[in-house]
Design a protein around this motif. Structure first.
Motif, PDB file in Angstrom:
ATOM      1  N   UNK A  29      54.844  21.401  41.826  1.00  0.00           N
ATOM      2  CA  UNK A  29      56.290  21.619  41.926  1.00  0.00           C
ATOM      3  C   UNK A  29      56.596  22.597  43.061  1.00  0.00           C
ATOM      4  N   UNK A  30      55.866  23.697  43.075  1.00  0.00           N
ATOM      5  CA  UNK A  30      56.061  24.710  44.122  1.00  0.00           C
ATOM      6  C   UNK A  30      55.759  24.120  45.496  1.00  0.00           C
ATOM      7  N   UNK A  31      54.642  23.390  45.596  1.00  0.00           N
ATOM      8  CA  UNK A  31      54.260  22.806  46.880  1.00  0.00           C
ATOM      9  C   UNK A  31      55.271  21.779  47.366  1.00  0.00           C
ATOM     10  N   UNK A  32      55.801  20.978  46.458  1.00  0.00           N
ATOM     11  CA  UNK A  32      56.800  19.985  46.844  1.00  0.00           C
ATOM     12  C   UNK A  32      58.024  20.663  47.444  1.00  0.00           C
ATOM     13  N   UNK A  33      58.512  21.693  46.767  1.00  0.00           N
ATOM     14  CA  UNK A  33      59.683  22.404  47.284  1.00  0.00           C
ATOM     15  C   UNK A  33      59.357  23.162  48.566  1.00  0.00           C
ATOM     16  N   UNK A  34      58.158  23.725  48.638  1.00  0.00           N
ATOM     17  CA  UNK A  34      57.785  24.437  49.860  1.00  0.00           C
ATOM     18  C   UNK A  34      57.697  23.475  51.038  1.00  0.00           C
ATOM     19  N   UNK A  35      57.162  22.288  50.812  1.00  0.00           N
ATOM     20  CA  UNK A  35      57.084  21.309  51.893  1.00  0.00           C
ATOM     21  C   UNK A  35      58.476  20.942  52.403  1.00  0.00           C
ATOM     22  N   UNK A  36      59.439  20.842  51.505  1.00  0.00           N
ATOM     23  CA  UNK A  36      60.818  20.554  51.923  1.00  0.00           C
ATOM     24  C   UNK A  36      61.372  21.702  52.757  1.00  0.00           C
ATOM     25  N   UNK A  37      61.142  22.911  52.310  1.00  0.00           N
ATOM     26  CA  UNK A  37      61.606  24.092  53.049  1.00  0.00           C
ATOM     27  C   UNK A  37      60.863  24.180  54.378  1.00  0.00           C
ATOM     28  N   UNK A  38      59.556  24.020  54.315  1.00  0.00           N
ATOM     29  CA  UNK A  38      58.716  24.121  55.513  1.00  0.00           C
ATOM     30  C   UNK A  38      59.152  23.107  56.574  1.00  0.00           C
ATOM     31  N   UNK A  39      59.549  21.930  56.130  1.00  0.00           N
ATOM     32  CA  UNK A  39      59.996  20.905  57.060  1.00  0.00           C
ATOM     33  C   UNK A  39      61.254  21.282  57.815  1.00  0.00           C
ATOM     34  N   UNK A  40      62.037  22.210  57.258  1.00  0.00           N
ATOM     35  CA  UNK A  40      63.269  22.647  57.923  1.00  0.00           C
ATOM     36  C   UNK A  40      63.033  23.794  58.912  1.00  0.00           C
ATOM     37  N   UNK A  41      61.852  24.385  58.879  1.00  0.00           N
ATOM     38  CA  UNK A  41      61.581  25.550  59.735  1.00  0.00           C
ATOM     39  C   UNK A  41      61.692  25.224  61.225  1.00  0.00           C
ATOM     40  N   UNK A  42      61.122  24.130  61.731  1.00  0.00           N
ATOM     41  CA  UNK A  42      61.282  23.852  63.168  1.00  0.00           C
ATOM     42  C   UNK A  42      62.750  23.722  63.590  1.00  0.00           C
TER      43      UNK A  42
END
Length: 104
Positions: A32-45
């Motif tokens: 769950x944490x990784x899924x949400x982090x991947x979504x957030x991480x994808x917005x970083x660039x």
């Protein structure tokens, strides 16, 4: 999601706020944490690109600025934005360590 992340005003993104060691979370919670982090991480660039545009705008202002105090202020603002970009890149790369742990 709010149990595991908090919104960092300076960075403009949510960042992990884990209260336990990674291995103390259930596999479901880790996913769950990784899924949400991947979504957030994808917005970083995209966030970095926004900040780079602000830096470019301030650099354009700086090149035409003759007032020394204003030049100093612009330089400080540029340095602050660059610091945020640096921290965002660190968060962007932090996922590689977490993902490796999960897959082991």
């Amino acid at each position: 999601m709010f149990d595991y992340f908090y919104f960092d005003e300076r960075l403009g993104i949510a960042v992990p706020d884990l209260k336990l060691e990674w291995d103390e979370y259930t596999k479901e919670t880790q996913q769950y944490i990784l899924l949400h982090w991947e979504q957030i991480r994808g917005s970083i660039p995209d966030r970095i690109a926004e900040l780079e545009q602000k830096i470019n705008y301030k650099q354009d202002q700086l090149s035409d600025e003759n007032d020394f105090p204003r030049s100093c202020k612009l330089n400080t603002e540029i340095a602050d934005l660059a610091s945020i970009i640096n921290d965002l890149w660190l968060w962007y790369r932090a996922n590689q360590t977490i993902t490796t742990k999960v897959h082991q």
